[in-house]
Design a protein around this motif. Structure first.
Motif, mmCIF file in Angstrom:
data_model
loop_
_atom_site.group_PDB
_atom_site.id
_atom_site.type_symbol
_atom_site.label_atom_id
_atom_site.label_comp_id
_atom_site.label_asym_id
_atom_site.label_seq_id
_atom_site.Cartn_x
_atom_site.Cartn_y
_atom_site.Cartn_z
ATOM 1 N N PHE A 66 -59.976 -14.083 17.066
ATOM 2 C CA PHE A 66 -59.726 -14.492 18.455
ATOM 3 C C PHE A 66 -60.078 -13.350 19.417
ATOM 4 O O PHE A 66 -60.806 -13.538 20.403
ATOM 5 C CB PHE A 66 -58.262 -14.901 18.586
ATOM 6 N N LEU A 67 -59.592 -12.146 19.114
ATOM 7 C CA LEU A 67 -59.843 -10.997 19.986
ATOM 8 C C LEU A 67 -61.303 -10.563 19.932
ATOM 9 O O LEU A 67 -61.868 -10.109 20.936
ATOM 10 C CB LEU A 67 -58.926 -9.839 19.595
ATOM 11 N N THR A 68 -61.923 -10.688 18.759
ATOM 12 C CA THR A 68 -63.333 -10.320 18.642
ATOM 13 C C THR A 68 -64.195 -11.200 19.546
ATOM 14 O O THR A 68 -65.136 -10.721 20.198
ATOM 15 C CB THR A 68 -63.789 -10.444 17.184
ATOM 16 N N LYS A 69 -63.868 -12.490 19.617
ATOM 17 C CA LYS A 69 -64.614 -13.383 20.511
ATOM 18 C C LYS A 69 -64.432 -12.967 21.969
ATOM 19 O O LYS A 69 -65.392 -12.935 22.742
ATOM 20 C CB LYS A 69 -64.151 -14.822 20.298
ATOM 21 N N TRP A 70 -63.195 -12.638 22.333
ATOM 22 C CA TRP A 70 -62.940 -12.240 23.719
ATOM 23 C C TRP A 70 -63.612 -10.910 24.049
ATOM 24 O O TRP A 70 -63.957 -10.636 25.206
ATOM 25 C CB TRP A 70 -61.442 -12.140 23.978
ATOM 26 N N SER A 71 -63.824 -10.077 23.043
ATOM 27 C CA SER A 71 -64.432 -8.761 23.299
ATOM 28 C C SER A 71 -65.873 -8.866 23.773
ATOM 29 O O SER A 71 -66.431 -7.890 24.280
ATOM 30 C CB SER A 71 -64.371 -7.908 22.023
ATOM 31 N N ARG A 72 -66.465 -10.062 23.624
ATOM 32 C CA ARG A 72 -67.835 -10.245 24.089
ATOM 33 C C ARG A 72 -67.935 -10.318 25.610
ATOM 34 O O ARG A 72 -69.008 -10.088 26.183
ATOM 35 C CB ARG A 72 -68.428 -11.515 23.459
ATOM 36 N N ILE A 73 -66.828 -10.676 26.259
ATOM 37 C CA ILE A 73 -66.858 -10.787 27.724
ATOM 38 C C ILE A 73 -65.839 -9.889 28.415
ATOM 39 O O ILE A 73 -65.858 -9.757 29.637
ATOM 40 C CB ILE A 73 -66.641 -12.245 28.176
ATOM 41 N N LEU A 74 -64.957 -9.266 27.635
ATOM 42 C CA LEU A 74 -63.939 -8.398 28.219
ATOM 43 C C LEU A 74 -64.095 -6.971 27.696
ATOM 44 O O LEU A 74 -64.625 -6.766 26.596
ATOM 45 C CB LEU A 74 -62.536 -8.905 27.862
ATOM 46 N N PRO A 75 -63.600 -5.984 28.440
ATOM 47 C CA PRO A 75 -63.637 -4.591 27.957
ATOM 48 C C PRO A 75 -62.539 -4.382 26.921
ATOM 49 O O PRO A 75 -61.569 -3.649 27.122
ATOM 50 C CB PRO A 75 -63.379 -3.780 29.241
ATOM 51 N N LEU A 76 -62.674 -5.031 25.779
ATOM 52 C CA LEU A 76 -61.603 -5.150 24.798
ATOM 53 C C LEU A 76 -62.143 -4.887 23.400
ATOM 54 O O LEU A 76 -63.173 -5.429 23.007
ATOM 55 C CB LEU A 76 -61.021 -6.571 24.872
ATOM 56 N N THR A 77 -61.424 -4.055 22.641
ATOM 57 C CA THR A 77 -61.798 -3.801 21.250
ATOM 58 C C THR A 77 -60.569 -3.933 20.363
ATOM 59 O O THR A 77 -59.614 -3.162 20.518
ATOM 60 C CB THR A 77 -62.392 -2.391 21.072
ATOM 61 N N PRO A 78 -60.567 -4.913 19.434
ATOM 62 C CA PRO A 78 -59.474 -4.989 18.464
ATOM 63 C C PRO A 78 -59.741 -4.040 17.305
ATOM 64 O O PRO A 78 -60.887 -3.903 16.850
ATOM 65 C CB PRO A 78 -59.514 -6.453 18.007
ATOM 66 N N VAL A 79 -58.701 -3.382 16.825
ATOM 67 C CA VAL A 79 -58.835 -2.429 15.718
ATOM 68 C C VAL A 79 -57.886 -2.869 14.612
ATOM 69 O O VAL A 79 -56.669 -2.881 14.794
ATOM 70 C CB VAL A 79 -58.506 -0.993 16.168
ATOM 71 N N LYS A 80 -58.462 -3.211 13.454
ATOM 72 C CA LYS A 80 -57.671 -3.746 12.341
ATOM 73 C C LYS A 80 -57.256 -2.629 11.389
ATOM 74 O O LYS A 80 -58.051 -1.759 11.067
ATOM 75 C CB LYS A 80 -58.479 -4.798 11.582
ATOM 76 N N GLY A 81 -55.982 -2.712 10.947
ATOM 77 C CA GLY A 81 -55.511 -1.751 9.951
ATOM 78 C C GLY A 81 -54.164 -1.164 10.319
ATOM 79 O O GLY A 81 -53.523 -1.576 11.297
ATOM 80 N N ASP A 82 -53.725 -0.203 9.548
ATOM 81 C CA ASP A 82 -52.461 0.502 9.782
ATOM 82 C C ASP A 82 -52.626 1.380 11.025
ATOM 83 O O ASP A 82 -53.376 2.360 11.012
ATOM 84 C CB ASP A 82 -52.133 1.347 8.549
ATOM 85 N N ALA A 83 -51.906 1.035 12.084
ATOM 86 C CA ALA A 83 -52.083 1.740 13.363
ATOM 87 C C ALA A 83 -51.744 3.218 13.268
ATOM 88 O O ALA A 83 -52.276 4.026 14.040
ATOM 89 C CB ALA A 83 -51.227 1.080 14.440
ATOM 90 N N THR A 84 -50.885 3.608 12.329
ATOM 91 C CA THR A 84 -50.551 5.024 12.202
ATOM 92 C C THR A 84 -51.766 5.843 11.761
ATOM 93 O O THR A 84 -51.790 7.059 11.919
ATOM 94 C CB THR A 84 -49.400 5.242 11.199
ATOM 95 N N LYS A 85 -52.767 5.159 11.198
ATOM 96 C CA LYS A 85 -54.002 5.835 10.775
ATOM 97 C C LYS A 85 -55.166 5.497 11.708
ATOM 98 O O LYS A 85 -55.942 6.380 12.105
ATOM 99 C CB LYS A 85 -54.345 5.445 9.338
ATOM 100 N N THR A 86 -55.299 4.205 12.074
ATOM 101 C CA THR A 86 -56.450 3.798 12.892
ATOM 102 C C THR A 86 -56.378 4.349 14.306
ATOM 103 O O THR A 86 -57.407 4.444 14.989
ATOM 104 C CB THR A 86 -56.561 2.267 12.952
#
Length: 359
Positions: A248-268
């Protein structure tokens, strides 16, 4: 308030109204401070007694002048409802002036009030003053933030996006994201779940012309650990494979200044390179928030706004002690405590003040 010239039927109540004006003026941009009218309101708020009839009349006229001045001002998120109501009350009084054929309001200070029914005019003024006193209540501060955010959403966001349901309280979050717009750096959200809040805030950034990018972090398959304090959340909590938030977020990233980052946030979170102007921490456990904050600490400046959700929520028992430790050692300073204006909203905003305590 009564009489051919205005008088104070209840001097203590008038002082309460004056205190509201002085308090709200301190939050407004550019505010209504300055000038004799506001000076009289400050004196009334500080407890000055208006003993004679002339002094009381001047005090009431100063109140009405401040009412009109507020009605023409821009509002901050905290004063949005107050300014809107002042404009509404000011228009209502003008309508009564016409209805009862009163002399122009600008003449009242010098020539008293002359109308077909001064008692009604005085009653209207008294009712306005009573309504404005309610803005000293914490609930009004919360309502002002809600009203402001909803007005900004209506102005900047299509209804089909605005109507999507997010988990976090956007009415309390957006005003602080907006405060961070002048601060250098991007925006990072940790713990986005389905990502609805991320889409809405990234949309607002774009609509406002902000030169910022929105990074949103999540495992996208729920928690990978159990709450070490035995809270309600554990492995798999906040998992929603049917929704596919990352897609869902990846699709929105095509038109918005948005990047989803998958994984353990303490590392990513280490992927973040530049400075940050706004951070939203919604990881529900102190054991997750602490390593994230330590990793991004060097990217936060003294004006970076750091929001923390679920502080004091029974289901997330480790968040409040973790934040209390940071506050006690002077690492951060408290900017906003949502529970002071709306109980059980569990949001805090802080800014960087000192050094983080040792692990």
């Amino acid at each position: 308030m009564s009489g051919r010239s205005f008088g104070l039927a209840d001097a203590e109540a008038f002082r309460s109204t004056a205190r509201v004006f002085v308090d709200q003026a301190g939050r407004m941009e550019p505010g209504i401070a300055g000038g004799p009218s506001f000076g009289l309101m400050k004196e009334a708020a500080d407890g000055r007694a208006f003993a004679d009839a002339r002094g009381q009349h001047e005090a009431v006229c100063a109140f009405l002048d401040c009412l009109k001045r507020v009605a023409g001002q821009g509002a901050t998120p905290e004063t949005f409802t107050f300014v809107a109501k002042c404009a509404e009350y000011d228009r209502y009084l003008d309508e009564k002036v016409v209805e009862f054929r009163a002399n122009p309001r600008g003449d009242w200070l010098a020539a008293a009030v002359k109308s077909e029914d001064n008692a009604v005019i005085a009653k209207v003024v008294d009712e306005i003053a009573a309504h404005l006193r309610s803005f000293s209540e914490p609930a009004q501060a919360y309502q002002s933030l809600v009203d402001y955010t909803q007005a900004r959403i209506r102005a900047l966001m299509p209804p089909e996006i605005a109507g999507m349901r997010q988990e976090a309280n956007i009415s309390l979050i957006f005003p602080f994201l907006e405060k961070a717009l002048p601060v250098e750096g991007d925006v990072a959200e940790f713990g986005c779940f389905r990502g609805i809040l991320s889409v809405k805030l990234a949309w607002m950034l774009k609509a406002l012309g902000a030169n910022k990018h929105y990074y949103t972090f999540d495992t996208f398959h729920g928690f990978e650990i159990d709450d070490p304090a035995g809270g309600a959340l554990g492995i798999g909590a906040f998992r929603d494979d049917a929704f596919d938030a990352f897609g869902f977020l990846t699709k929105w990233s095509r038109i918005l200044p948005l990047t989803p980052v998958k994984g353990d946030a303490t590392k990513t979170c280490a992927q973040l390179q530049g400075p940050l102007s706004f951070v939203w921490l919604d990881l529900d456990m102190g054991v997750l928030m602490d390593p994230v904050l330590r990793t991004i600490w060097s990217k936060c400046g003294p004006d970076t706004i750091i929001g923390i959700d679920d502080v004091g929520r029974p289901e997330t028992p480790t968040v409040a002690p973790w934040l209390d430790k940071l506050l006690a050692c002077g690492a951060v300073e408290l900017v906003f405590d949502s529970d002071r204006i709306a109980p059980n909203t569990f949001i805090r905003f802080v800014k960087k003040k000192g050094d983080l305590p040792p692990v």
